[in-house]
Design a protein around this motif. Structure first.
Motif, PDB file in Angstrom:
ATOM      1  N   ASP A 191      21.110  35.000  10.074  1.00 41.17           N
ATOM      2  CA  ASP A 191      20.616  34.530  11.361  1.00 41.17           C
ATOM      3  C   ASP A 191      21.253  33.216  11.789  1.00 41.17           C
ATOM      4  O   ASP A 191      21.501  32.339  10.965  1.00 41.17           O
ATOM      5  N   ALA A 196      15.975  36.849  13.568  1.00 43.77           N
ATOM      6  CA  ALA A 196      15.823  38.259  13.891  1.00 43.77           C
ATOM      7  C   ALA A 196      16.163  39.153  12.702  1.00 43.77           C
ATOM      8  O   ALA A 196      15.468  40.146  12.433  1.00 43.77           O
ATOM      9  N   ALA A 197      17.237  38.843  11.973  1.00 45.49           N
ATOM     10  CA  ALA A 197      17.610  39.668  10.821  1.00 45.49           C
ATOM     11  C   ALA A 197      16.515  39.636   9.762  1.00 45.49           C
ATOM     12  O   ALA A 197      16.216  40.660   9.131  1.00 45.49           O
ATOM     13  N   GLN A 224      13.590  41.787  11.009  1.00 39.26           N
ATOM     14  CA  GLN A 224      13.897  43.204  10.849  1.00 39.26           C
ATOM     15  C   GLN A 224      13.779  43.633   9.391  1.00 39.26           C
ATOM     16  O   GLN A 224      13.286  44.725   9.094  1.00 39.26           O
ATOM     17  N   SER A 269      11.290  46.549   8.308  1.00 42.41           N
ATOM     18  CA  SER A 269      11.846  47.855   7.989  1.00 42.41           C
ATOM     19  C   SER A 269      12.109  48.083   6.511  1.00 42.41           C
ATOM     20  O   SER A 269      12.039  49.216   6.031  1.00 42.41           O
ATOM     21  N   GLU A 313      16.487  44.847  20.349  1.00 43.76           N
ATOM     22  CA  GLU A 313      16.246  45.750  19.227  1.00 43.76           C
ATOM     23  C   GLU A 313      15.142  45.212  18.323  1.00 43.76           C
ATOM     24  O   GLU A 313      14.285  45.975  17.837  1.00 43.76           O
ATOM     25  N   THR A 314      15.128  43.901  18.096  1.00 39.99           N
ATOM     26  CA  THR A 314      14.107  43.292  17.247  1.00 39.99           C
ATOM     27  C   THR A 314      12.735  43.420  17.892  1.00 39.99           C
ATOM     28  O   THR A 314      11.745  43.758  17.219  1.00 39.99           O
ATOM     29  N   LEU A 364      11.554  47.076  17.663  1.00 46.97           N
ATOM     30  CA  LEU A 364      11.144  47.426  16.310  1.00 46.97           C
ATOM     31  C   LEU A 364       9.761  46.867  16.002  1.00 46.97           C
ATOM     32  O   LEU A 364       8.897  47.581  15.469  1.00 46.97           O
ATOM     33  N   ALA A 365       9.546  45.590  16.341  1.00 47.05           N
ATOM     34  CA  ALA A 365       8.238  44.979  16.099  1.00 47.05           C
ATOM     35  C   ALA A 365       7.153  45.685  16.902  1.00 47.05           C
ATOM     36  O   ALA A 365       6.045  45.932  16.395  1.00 47.05           O
ATOM     37  N   ARG A 404       6.095  48.819  15.341  1.00 49.67           N
ATOM     38  CA  ARG A 404       5.308  48.613  14.128  1.00 49.67           C
ATOM     39  C   ARG A 404       3.940  48.009  14.415  1.00 49.67           C
ATOM     40  O   ARG A 404       3.241  47.574  13.493  1.00 49.67           O
ATOM     41  N   CYS A 419      10.666  34.095  17.086  1.00 52.33           N
ATOM     42  CA  CYS A 419      11.841  34.737  16.492  1.00 52.33           C
ATOM     43  C   CYS A 419      13.098  34.316  17.237  1.00 52.33           C
ATOM     44  O   CYS A 419      13.248  34.606  18.429  1.00 52.33           O
TER      45      CYS A 419
END
Length: 488
Positions: free
Chosen positions: A154, A170-171, A174, A178, A199-200, A203-204, A207, A271
Motif C-alpha cells: 500500500d 487497500a491491499a 482486501q 478475502s 474494487e476495495t 469487496l467490503a 462482505r 482506507c
C-alpha cells in the motif's frame, strides 16, 4: 605478521568461513500469489527442484507493525491463531495444493529476508543464497535461479490523525477480507476513486461492511465505467473535489473523519486506496540484480543464474492514466490541510516540520547548530536524497522499515524542492528486509573457521584484542604481540 592456520591461510580471511546452506534448489520462488504459483509449477514441470516460500500467514506481531502491508490495527484476534490462519490460507488459495501436487516444496509462514550473490564488494560466497526465517529460526538455502513474486504494498499518505488504529491500506483490507476473514471494522471511509478504491469498496460492501463514502481529490471519479456503475448501483456515494482534513479518534482508534467540504463522517476505518507500490525490497537490497528478467506472467528461469521478477512486483499493470500525477495531486491536497506537527514517520514520530527542517525526532536533543539547518541547505547542493534525509531525521528507520513513509517522504521532498517526482530517488533498502528478532537471525551455526577468528574477522588491529582483555593490563600486550609479529 598474520596468523595462519594449518593450511597456511589467513584465519581472518572471509573465504571459506561462510556457514553452509541447509539445502539447494534449482529454483526458489518467493511469493505464493497467482504469478508465483504459476512460475513454481512451470519450473517443477520442467524437471527443476523448486522451493516456494510465502510469508503468509503473517504473524499477528508483524501485522501490528504494518508489515508487509498497511494493516492499521484493524485485524481481529483470529490473526493470533496460527493454525486458524494457516487453514484460511489453504481455503482461500487452493492453487497451493496444485503446486504441491506438481512436486513443489512449499513453506508457508516463511519470510525471505535477503538474497546474496557474488558481485562488487562480495566475492566469497560459495553459492547464491537466500536468507529465510519463520517464527522459530533463520537459515540459508542456495539456488540456481530465484523468482521474486512479492506483489505490491500500500501507498500510505499522512494527514492529521492518521497515526492511530483504524487508518489502513487497500491491499491490507482486501487481504483481511478475502484471505483471512479477519477484518475488525464495520464502517469504512475510502480515500480514492480509481479502480483500486472501487474494487476495495465493492469487496467490503459484498462482505457486509458499510461504506460511508469514497473521497476523491479530483473533480470527477477516476475509475472504470463498469466499476463506477457497480458502485452507484450499490448506493455508495463519492465525494469529489475533496480530501480528508482530520481523522477523529477514540479509545479504539478512528471514530470519524472531517472532509474539506465540511462534512463530518462517522466511521471506524479509513482506507487509503490511492495507489500500490511494487514490493521490490529484495531486489533493492541486492543493489540491483544482474541479469534481472521481468515478466507479468509465469516464468521459467534459464540455465544461467538469474533473478527474475513476476507479477505486480515487476511493475503494476497499465492503469490508463498518469498515476504519478494523481498521487502527487493527493499529496499536495493532503499537505495543504496538514499542520507542521502532522506525523510523517509514525515509527520515529518525525513530523512534517521535522522533515522539512531536517531535524531529528523530539526524543533526541537538538543543539543550536542542528536547529539552524533546513532543507534549503540540502537543496542548494542538488535534489535532496531520502537516504541523506533519513540519516539526519530518522524518517524511515523504524520497525516498519519505511513502508508507511518511504514513498511519501520522496513525494514531499519533490514538492519542497519544486522538482518532478522522478528526480527524487527513493530511500534504499537493506537486508534484512523484514523486521526479525535478534534471537532468530543470530541463531546460526558457525563453522570452526568462523569461530577461530570471530573477534578479528577483518584483521583490524583494534579488533585483535579479545573482549575479555579490553580495559585490562593485557590489552597492550596483545597490541605489542601483533605489531612485533609474535602471534603464531
Amino acid at each position: 605478521m598474520m596468523e595462519l592456520n594449518f593450511n597456511g591461510t589467513d584465519i581472518c580471511a572471509i573465504n571459506g568461513t561462510r556457514s553452509p546452506a541447509e539445502a539447494h534448489y534449482d529454483i526458489v520462488v518467493v511469493g505464493a500469489g497467482p504469478s508465483g504459483i504459476a512460475a513454481a509449477i512451470e519450473a517443477a514441470e520442467s524437471g527443476a527442484s523448486v522451493l516456494l516460500v510465502d510469508e503468509n500467514p503473517v504473524s499477528g506481531a508483524l501485522m501490528g507493525n504494518d508489515v508487509p502491508l498497511y494493516f492499521g490495527g484493524r485485524m481481529t484476534a483470529a490473526t493470533q491463531n496460527s493454525d486458524r490462519m494457516l487453514e484460511a490460507i489453504f481455503m482461500s488459495m487452493p492453487a497451493i495444493e496444485t503446486a504441491m501436487d506438481a512436486g513443489v516444496e512449499v513453506l508457508l509462514g516463511t519470510t525471505a529476508w535477503g538474497v546474496y550473490r557474488n558481485g562488487p564488494g562480495v566475492a566469497s560466497l560459495p553459492e547464491q543464497l537466500v536468507g529465510l526465517a519463520d517464527g522459530e529460526r533463520s537459515w540459508m538455502v542456495s539456488f540456481g535461479g530465484i523468482v521474486l513474486a512479492t506483489g505490491a504494498r500500500d501507498l500510505a499518505m499522512a494527514f492529521p490523525g492518521w497515526n492511530q488504529p483504524g487508518v489502513m491500506g487497500a491491499a491490507a483490507l482486501q487481504m483481511l477480507l478475502s484471505r483471512y476473514d479477519a477484518f475488525a471494522g464495520r464502517r469504512v471511509l475510502v480515500l480514492g476513486s480509481h479502480d483500486l478504491a472501487l474494487e476495495t469498496a465493492l469487496l467490503a460492501h459484498e462482505r457486509g461492511i458499510e461504506i460511508a463514502a469514497l473521497v476523491e481529490v479530483r473533480d470527477a471519479p477516476q475509475g472504470s465505467a463498469e466499476l463506477l456503475a457497480r458502485v452507484e448501483a450499490a448506493g455508495i456515494a463519492i465525494r469529489c473535489g475533496q480530501v480528508i482534513t482530520l481523522a477523529r479518534g477514540g479509545v479504539d482508534g478512528v471514530s470519524g473523519a472531517t472532509l474539506s467540504g465540511g462534512e463530518e463522517v462517522v466511521c471506524d476505518t479509513i482506507c487509503v486506496a490511492i495507489g500500490l507500490i511494487p514490493s521490490i525490497e529484495l531486489v533493492d537490497a541486492m543493489h540491483g540484480a544482474r541479469a534481472l528478467s521481468v515478466t507479468r506472467g509465469g516464468y521459467i528461469p534459464s540455465s544461467e543464474p538469474t533473478v527474475s521478477a513476476v507479477g505486480d512486483c515487476a511493475g503494476l499493470a497499465d492503469i490508463g492514466f498518469d498515476h504519478i500525477a494523481y498521487r502527487m495531486e493527493w499529496m499536495r491536497g493532503l499537505s495543504a490541510v496538514s499542520a507542521p506537527d502532522t506525523i510523517i514517520c509514525q515509527c520515529e514520530e518525525v513530523t512534517r516540520a521535522d522533515l522539512i527542517g531536517v531535524q531529528p525526532p523530539n526524543y533526541l536533543t537538538r543543539p543550536p547548530a542542528m536547529c539552524a539547518r533546513s532543507l534549503e541547505t540540502l537543496i542548494a547542493d542538488g535534489p535532496p536524497h531520502p537516504d541523506q534525509v533519513k540519516r539526519l531525521t530518522r524518517a524511515g528507520m523504524g520497525v516498519c522499515q519505511g513502508r508507511r513513509c518511504r514513498d511519501q517522504v520522496a513525494m514531499l521532498l519533490a514538492i519542497e524542492a519544486d522538482k518532478p517526482f522522478g528526480t527524487i530517488p527513493l530511500a534504499s533498502h537493506r537486508a534484512p528486509v523484514r523486521p526479525l528478532p535478534l534471537k532468530i537471525i543470530a541463531d546460526w551455526h558457525e563453522t570452526e573457521a568462523m569461530t577461530a577468528a570471530w573477534d578479528v574477522w577483518f584483521g583490524i588491529p583494534t579488533q585483535w584484542v579479545p573482549v575479555q582483555d579490553l580495559g585490562t593490563v593485557h590489552e597492550e600486550e596483545h597490541r605489542q604481540m601483533l605489531y612485533t609479529g609474535m602471534y603464531e
